[in-house]
Design a protein around this motif. Structure first.
Motif, mmCIF file in Angstrom:
data_model
loop_
_atom_site.group_PDB
_atom_site.id
_atom_site.type_symbol
_atom_site.label_atom_id
_atom_site.label_comp_id
_atom_site.label_asym_id
_atom_site.label_seq_id
_atom_site.Cartn_x
_atom_site.Cartn_y
_atom_site.Cartn_z
ATOM 1 N N LYS A 296 -64.152 -17.280 -31.933
ATOM 2 C CA LYS A 296 -63.736 -17.432 -32.722
ATOM 3 C C LYS A 296 -62.765 -15.388 -33.447
ATOM 4 O O LYS A 296 -61.584 -15.124 -33.843
ATOM 5 C CB LYS A 296 -63.889 -18.210 -34.250
ATOM 6 C CG LYS A 296 -63.602 -18.956 -34.646
ATOM 7 C CD LYS A 296 -64.248 -20.213 -35.412
ATOM 8 C CE LYS A 296 -64.289 -21.828 -35.194
ATOM 9 N NZ LYS A 296 -64.973 -22.290 -36.903
ATOM 10 N N ALA A 297 -63.927 -15.249 -33.338
ATOM 11 C CA ALA A 297 -63.694 -13.480 -33.229
ATOM 12 C C ALA A 297 -63.001 -12.227 -32.220
ATOM 13 O O ALA A 297 -62.070 -11.962 -32.614
ATOM 14 C CB ALA A 297 -65.233 -12.848 -33.656
ATOM 15 N N PHE A 298 -63.209 -13.243 -31.063
ATOM 16 C CA PHE A 298 -63.017 -12.397 -30.077
ATOM 17 C C PHE A 298 -62.765 -13.186 -28.954
ATOM 18 O O PHE A 298 -62.151 -12.440 -27.469
ATOM 19 C CB PHE A 298 -63.953 -11.270 -29.287
ATOM 20 C CG PHE A 298 -64.470 -10.233 -29.978
ATOM 21 C CD1 PHE A 298 -64.325 -9.872 -31.155
ATOM 22 C CD2 PHE A 298 -66.580 -10.940 -31.506
ATOM 23 C CE1 PHE A 298 -64.774 -8.705 -31.440
ATOM 24 C CE2 PHE A 298 -66.442 -9.593 -31.629
ATOM 25 C CZ PHE A 298 -65.930 -8.678 -32.302
ATOM 26 N N GLY A 299 -62.297 -14.241 -28.618
ATOM 27 C CA GLY A 299 -62.073 -14.957 -27.386
ATOM 28 C C GLY A 299 -62.403 -15.546 -26.863
ATOM 29 O O GLY A 299 -61.753 -16.033 -25.685
ATOM 30 N N THR A 300 -63.572 -15.247 -26.883
ATOM 31 C CA THR A 300 -64.578 -15.298 -25.565
ATOM 32 C C THR A 300 -65.709 -16.283 -25.880
ATOM 33 O O THR A 300 -66.485 -15.425 -26.848
ATOM 34 C CB THR A 300 -64.817 -13.885 -24.635
ATOM 35 O OG1 THR A 300 -66.137 -14.652 -23.798
ATOM 36 C CG2 THR A 300 -65.270 -13.448 -25.385
ATOM 37 N N THR A 301 -66.578 -17.286 -25.307
ATOM 38 C CA THR A 301 -67.587 -17.433 -26.020
ATOM 39 C C THR A 301 -68.902 -16.668 -24.739
ATOM 40 O O THR A 301 -69.971 -16.406 -25.368
ATOM 41 C CB THR A 301 -68.222 -18.920 -25.036
ATOM 42 O OG1 THR A 301 -67.744 -18.941 -23.596
ATOM 43 C CG2 THR A 301 -67.359 -20.019 -26.366
ATOM 44 N N LYS A 302 -68.307 -15.968 -23.840
ATOM 45 C CA LYS A 302 -69.475 -14.582 -23.432
ATOM 46 C C LYS A 302 -70.041 -13.308 -24.029
ATOM 47 O O LYS A 302 -68.629 -12.866 -23.850
ATOM 48 C CB LYS A 302 -68.787 -14.640 -21.782
ATOM 49 C CG LYS A 302 -69.585 -14.103 -20.775
ATOM 50 C CD LYS A 302 -69.069 -13.647 -19.390
ATOM 51 C CE LYS A 302 -70.451 -12.794 -18.373
ATOM 52 N NZ LYS A 302 -71.288 -13.139 -18.701
#
Length: 360
Positions: free
Chosen positions: A171-177
């Motif tokens: 949600k914050a940065f567009g990646t789950t990595k």
């Protein structure tokens, strides 16, 4: 084979359910961060510059929220027992009431933990200025062996396998990595959100409300802004700090200070000028926490500045040749310093421990 209308209806509903479930999941992970708007009074913009923002880490509501959780989560420390909030307490304007903080292994720190308020305007962090941004600053306490004593090989798998953090990072940065740079970016966003401009001093000085001060406090303000005390030379502007590094004459043989970072002899003894905002909440004082009270601090500046300290700041020389300052003026100055307290800061739930808040 023909299917009955009932079975066709069941299959249709099941298919619809699958489609809706997939749509809900897609909607749940949609990356659409909301810009975060700092809540600042107009006088900040009238008298000072906007908070500078790094182009690669704009503040968002999602990033600030993630940073708040990370700030208060022991998951970043070696044994999960210590968070950033353990040494930077909201009740103390995000400083530590202890002279030195203890690390996860019981080791004692070597510098007093200064307030984190209004750090978004600071270009150099730590007492010695070794970090050039909040993003760079966050790495040190996490990996320092006498503080949180952790490392990214330990932290990142914890976050990656956590029930909630991958979704929050998305949600914050567009990646789950999750990587260390994103952790530091989130922590920095939360720290930039911690602002404080709601004191009686602000109401009087910027709001023009003379009724909020006593006569003693007004006398203290006169001393603060005049040669009577000359405090405003270093504790200036809206921030009540110039964010410079100065030797204030504490010792004849001072701590290396900024020289530890720059390796320049001219920087020996120079420390970052802390803000005076909320100063009544941030005892003990100085980089080594040697003074327990504001009275001790005021007495030092009036009586005990070491004129022979190397690289003594030019503004300190004015304090080494003064006549005795009466006790009434000293009390007045302390009274004025207490008007910098922002009670809304320490009560603001947007800055509070979300784990304690969630438990409620």
């Amino acid at each position: 084979m023909k299917l009955s209308k009932t079975w066709l209806a069941v299959i249709g509903l099941a298919g619809l359910s699958i489609i809706l479930s997939a749509a809900q999941k897609e909607k749940a992970i949609t990356y659409k961060p909301t810009p975060y708007k700092l809540s600042l009074p107009e006088f900040v913009y009238d008298y000072f510059e906007p908070m500078p923002m790094p182009a690669n880490n704009p503040m968002t509501q999602e990033g600030v929220a993630l940073g708040r959780y990370l700030f208060y989560d022991g998951i970043l420390s070696e044994n999960r027992t210590m968070s950033c909030g353990g040494c930077h307490r909201q009740a103390n304007a995000f400083s530590d009431p202890r002279q030195f903080s203890f690390g996860v292994r019981g080791d004692l720190g070597i510098k007093q933990s200064m307030s984190l308020v209004n750090l978004g305007w600071s270009h150099f962090l730590f007492w010695d200025g070794r970090a050039k941004s909040l993003e760079a600053q966050g790495h040190d306490p996490i990996t320092n062996p006498i503080e949180m004593a952790s490392n990214w090989k330990l932290i990142l798998p914890r976050l990656q396998t956590h029930a909630d953090y991958p979704k929050m990072f998305y949600k914050a940065f567009g990646t789950t990595k999750i990587d260390s740079s994103l952790v530091l970016k989130a922590l920095s966003q939360f720290q930039r959100s911690i602002v404080s401009f709601n004191s009686r001093f602000d109401a009087y000085f910027f709001g023009g409300d003379a009724s909020v001060f006593t006569k003693e406090e007004e006398r203290g303000m006169d001393l603060f802004f005049s040669e009577g005390a000359s405090c405003n030379h270093c504790h200036s502007d809206v921030l009540l700090t110039d964010n410079f590094f100065r030797n204030n004459g504490l010792d004849l043989k001072p701590d290396s200070g900024m020289a530890k970072n720059t390796l320049l002899a001219k920087d020996i003894g120079k420390m970052r000028v802390p803000t005076l905002r909320n100063i009544a909440l941030t005892a003990p004082y100085m980089h080594d926490g040697r003074f327990k009270t504001l009275e001790e601090v005021v007495n030092f500046y009036f009586d005990k500045v070491n004129a022979q300290s190397p690289n003594l700041d030019e503004h300190m020389t004015m304090l080494t040749n003064r006549v005795y300052v009466p006790e009434s003026d000293r009390k007045a100055l302390v009274a004025f310093l207490k008007t910098f307290t922002d009670s809304t800061l320490i009560q603001n739930k947007a800055y509070s421990d979300p784990f304690a808040f969630d438990a409620d």
